[in-house]
Design an enzyme around this catalytic site. Structure first.
Site, PDB file in Angstrom:
ATOM      1  N   TYR A 112       1.138  -1.345   0.273  1.00  0.00           N
ATOM      2  CA  TYR A 112      -0.149   0.384   0.259  1.00  0.00           C
ATOM      3  C   TYR A 112       1.106   1.448  -0.040  1.00  0.00           C
ATOM      4  O   TYR A 112       2.206   1.024  -0.423  1.00  0.00           O
ATOM      5  CB  TYR A 112      -0.977   0.469   1.182  1.00  0.00           C
ATOM      6  N   LYS A 185      -6.181  -2.244  -1.046  1.00  0.00           N
ATOM      7  CA  LYS A 185      -6.790  -1.605  -0.121  1.00  0.00           C
ATOM      8  C   LYS A 185      -7.973  -3.069  -0.465  1.00  0.00           C
ATOM      9  O   LYS A 185      -7.757  -3.502   1.033  1.00  0.00           O
ATOM     10  CB  LYS A 185      -8.015  -0.755  -0.819  1.00  0.00           C
ATOM     11  N   ALA A 313      -8.305  21.716   3.821  1.00  0.00           N
ATOM     12  CA  ALA A 313      -9.972  21.460   3.950  1.00  0.00           C
ATOM     13  C   ALA A 313     -10.398  21.124   2.843  1.00  0.00           C
ATOM     14  O   ALA A 313     -11.405  21.737   1.986  1.00  0.00           O
ATOM     15  CB  ALA A 313     -10.933  22.723   4.175  1.00  0.00           C
ATOM     16  N   GLY A 314      -9.768  20.212   1.917  1.00  0.00           N
ATOM     17  CA  GLY A 314     -10.299  19.749   1.500  1.00  0.00           C
ATOM     18  C   GLY A 314     -11.135  17.798   1.328  1.00  0.00           C
ATOM     19  O   GLY A 314     -12.204  18.144   2.809  1.00  0.00           O
ATOM     20  N   THR A 315     -11.285  17.210   0.747  1.00  0.00           N
ATOM     21  CA  THR A 315     -11.834  15.527   1.208  1.00  0.00           C
ATOM     22  C   THR A 315     -11.468  14.896   2.515  1.00  0.00           C
ATOM     23  O   THR A 315     -12.755  14.602   3.338  1.00  0.00           O
ATOM     24  CB  THR A 315     -11.461  14.932   0.227  1.00  0.00           C
ATOM     25  N   ALA A 316     -10.618  15.123   2.852  1.00  0.00           N
ATOM     26  CA  ALA A 316     -10.279  14.304   4.232  1.00  0.00           C
ATOM     27  C   ALA A 316      -9.841  15.338   5.296  1.00  0.00           C
ATOM     28  O   ALA A 316     -10.760  15.154   6.149  1.00  0.00           O
ATOM     29  CB  ALA A 316      -8.466  14.019   4.201  1.00  0.00           C
ATOM     30  N   ASN A 429       0.444  12.696   3.245  1.00  0.00           N
ATOM     31  CA  ASN A 429       1.716  11.810   3.593  1.00  0.00           C
ATOM     32  C   ASN A 429       1.421  11.457   1.339  1.00  0.00           C
ATOM     33  O   ASN A 429       0.847  12.455   1.149  1.00  0.00           O
ATOM     34  CB  ASN A 429       1.465  10.706   3.922  1.00  0.00           C
TER      35      ASN A 429
END
Length: 573
Positions: A112, A185, A313-316, A429
């Site tokens: 991963y 995943k 302040a994006g998706t995550a 990351n």
């Protein structure tokens, strides 16, 4: 019935350890789920028509694992190690997962992130055998046929992992190479959560790519046009969801690495209609929520009393804010009060009601521009992180920006000047993108900070204390969520189920001594996943979305967990 189902059938129960087989000879060696190489006993070789097709010696699985591990170590570069493991996965399912399970902490960065990112970038040139389903936006009429081509029945699939490859890790649009993220995943669902590898499908929605390098590469195997957007894209996704529900009605759809413009939109579009989960939004939120919960408990505080700055302040980032807000509401704050505990920044600074280009999912966190009107700042329309930290004195600082070094010494020292134990989470990351390193944060806070990171970091020694750094890795939650959903046949994945996952992970943290990490260790993933699965299934039952109520949760979840052992073959004569 599909070709694979005619050849063999995994019998229910017993952790997948019994398989009905009606093929013989060399065909068995070509099916990874059946092949065990030189581990076939002399009796099995006679029964299965394998006499003479293998060297005479019989190698027990423990010896095979040892040999495979030595081969792994002989490969020096990460991509060489990746190829060794991928080759083993494509030859021998049980041996691959036995090896991965026994060395999960060492091998997860290979199967991963971060190594999977390199494999995705090299997909066109390294293309060999790829297990997955590729759906083209140019032929939407083929979607159902493509899903059926896997040869599975309606009850055979628990999880469909799907990407459109636009937001791959920190490297963006990677076209059909994104199928590798789904395979990574899938491997972790099995190694960490015990989800049967045969009960999952990886899917790539090929809607084109805006990566000019790929479009101009003669070896690129995807459709050759720019990304399709707007109504045509939405219709294609809807056609996929409709077909997936028809072909595999009990499967959870796991959305992976969609771009910011689509991730929240797709999740909001389907979350109340089908069993759907976005790991970048909900999985990231759950693991960060677990770390935050463990940290405030260690301080003897409550989450509802924290002041939280989210930088990126994006998706995550917004997904994290949404979950923390849900926890705060559970502690007694009304929704508006909970929302008021957050200050979120995008690339243009603090998000306010006067900010330009604010996305729909960011709007709930836009601060009233009158609130900051009297702040002493350089530019009211671009209020910086340093200015936000200086004015609001946060207790929690979260970084999901992908901007390295942005948690500067000045910012961290300013935060630590007003908070005894600041909670600081540089989550970007891979490692080169991290907002600050744990060693620097501990230096600038005199060892007082409580830290979680997105990438793995070695322990940091300070005086007599060695600080173990918690890695907020989604692998701590998503395998357990998938396992729990499958165990109780959940029809939806609700917010309370995600909060339950976060609480389950936090409950496993005992910060009794200095330097203890905020999250469980990666080498304990199967126990963590089982704990998360039980909590998720119980929350689903409480929410009324579970078709199966677990009577003995521990035993029921354990019975669902596939074990990497060579199965007994039941011959169909």
């Amino acid at each position: 019935m599909g070709e694979q189902r005619r050849r063999y059938e995994v019998l229910p129960g017993n952790h997948g350890s019994r398989i009905k087989v009606n093929i013989r000879g060399e065909d068995i060696l070509h099916i990874p789920r059946l092949n065990r190489g030189t581990a076939f006993t002399t009796e099995e070789r006679k029964r299965l028509g394998l006499v003479g097709l293998l060297p005479s010696g019989v190698t027990p699985i423990d010896a095979q694992v040892h040999r495979a591990y030595q081969q792994f170590l002989e490969a020096r570069a990460p991509m060489a190690k990746f190829r060794r493991l991928a080759s083993l996965r494509d030859r021998n399912t049980v041996l691959f997962f036995r090896l991965l399970s026994e060395h999960i902490e060492e091998m997860m960065p290979i199967v991963y992130t971060p190594t999977i990112g390199i494999a995705i970038e090299q997909f066109s040139r390294q293309l060999t055998r790829v297990e997955g389903v590729f759906l083209s936006i140019d032929t939407p009429e083929d979607i159902e046929e493509a899903l059926l081509a896997k040869g599975r029945h309606a009850d055979d699939i628990d999880i469909i992992i799907v990407t459109d490859s636009e937001g791959i890790l920190g490297i963006g649009d990677q076209g059909v190479g994104g199928i590798q993220i789904c395979l990574g995943k899938k491997s972790l669902y099995t190694a960490a959560g015990g989800v049967d590898p045969n009960r999952m499908i990886s899917v790539c929605l090929d809607v084109g790519t805006n990566n000019l390098g790929l479009l101009n590469d003669d070896l690129y195997p995807g459709v050759r046009h720019a990304r399709v957007r707007g109504k045509a894209y939405d219709d294609f996704v809807d056609a996929f969801v409709t077909a997936a529900q028809k072909v595999f009605p009990h499967a959870m759809i796991h959305w992976e690495d969609f771009g910011a413009a689509n991730a929240h939109k797709i999740l909001d579009r389907y979350r109340d209609e089908v069993c759907t989960f976005n790991d970048d939004v909900q999985g990231t939120a759950a693991v960060v929520g677990a770390a935050a919960t463990a940290a405030v408990r260690a301080k003897g505080e409550r989450l509802r009393d924290q002041r939280v700055v989210v930088y990126g302040a994006g998706t995550a980032g917004i997904g994290i804010a949404d979950l923390l807000r849900e926890v705060m509401a559970g502690e007694g704050l009304d929704p508006d009060e909970a929302t008021d505990r957050f200050w979120c920044l995008n690339s243009r600074g603090l998000i306010t009601d006067a900010s330009a280009n604010v996305r729909d999912f960011q709007e709930p966190y836009a601060r009233d521009s009158l609130e900051v009107a009297d702040w002493e700042v350089d530019n009211q329309r671009r209020i910086s992180l340093a200015e936000v930290v200086s004015h609001i004195k946060p207790t929690i600082l979260i970084g999901t920006s992908g901007q390295p070094g942005t948690f500067s010494e000045k910012i961290v020292r300013e935060m630590a000047a007003h908070v005894d134990q600041p909670i600081i989470m540089p989550l970007s990351n891979p490692t080169p993108l991290v907002e600050a390193t744990p060693a620097d944060i501990l230096e600038w806070t005199d060892g007082r900070a409580l830290i979680a990171t997105g990438s793995p970091f070695d322990p940091v020694p300070r005086g007599d204390v060695e600080f173990e750094i918690a890695q907020a890795n989604n692998a701590l939650v998503f395998p357990g969520i998938g396992l729990g959903v499958a165990a109780c046949r959940a029809r939806r994945v609700t917010d309370k189920m995600i909060v339950a996952a976060a609480e389950a992970v936090a409950s496993m943290v005992q910060m009794s001594t200095p330097g203890t990490p905020l999250l469980p260790r990666i080498n304990d993933l199967r126990r963590v996943s089982a704990t998360v699965a039980i909590a998720v299934a119980q929350a689903a039952a409480e929410e009324g979305v579970a078709d199966v109520v677990l009577k003995d949760p521990v035993q029921d979840v354990f019975d669902r967990m596939w074990q990497p052992v060579y199965p007994e073959f039941i011959l169909d004569d």
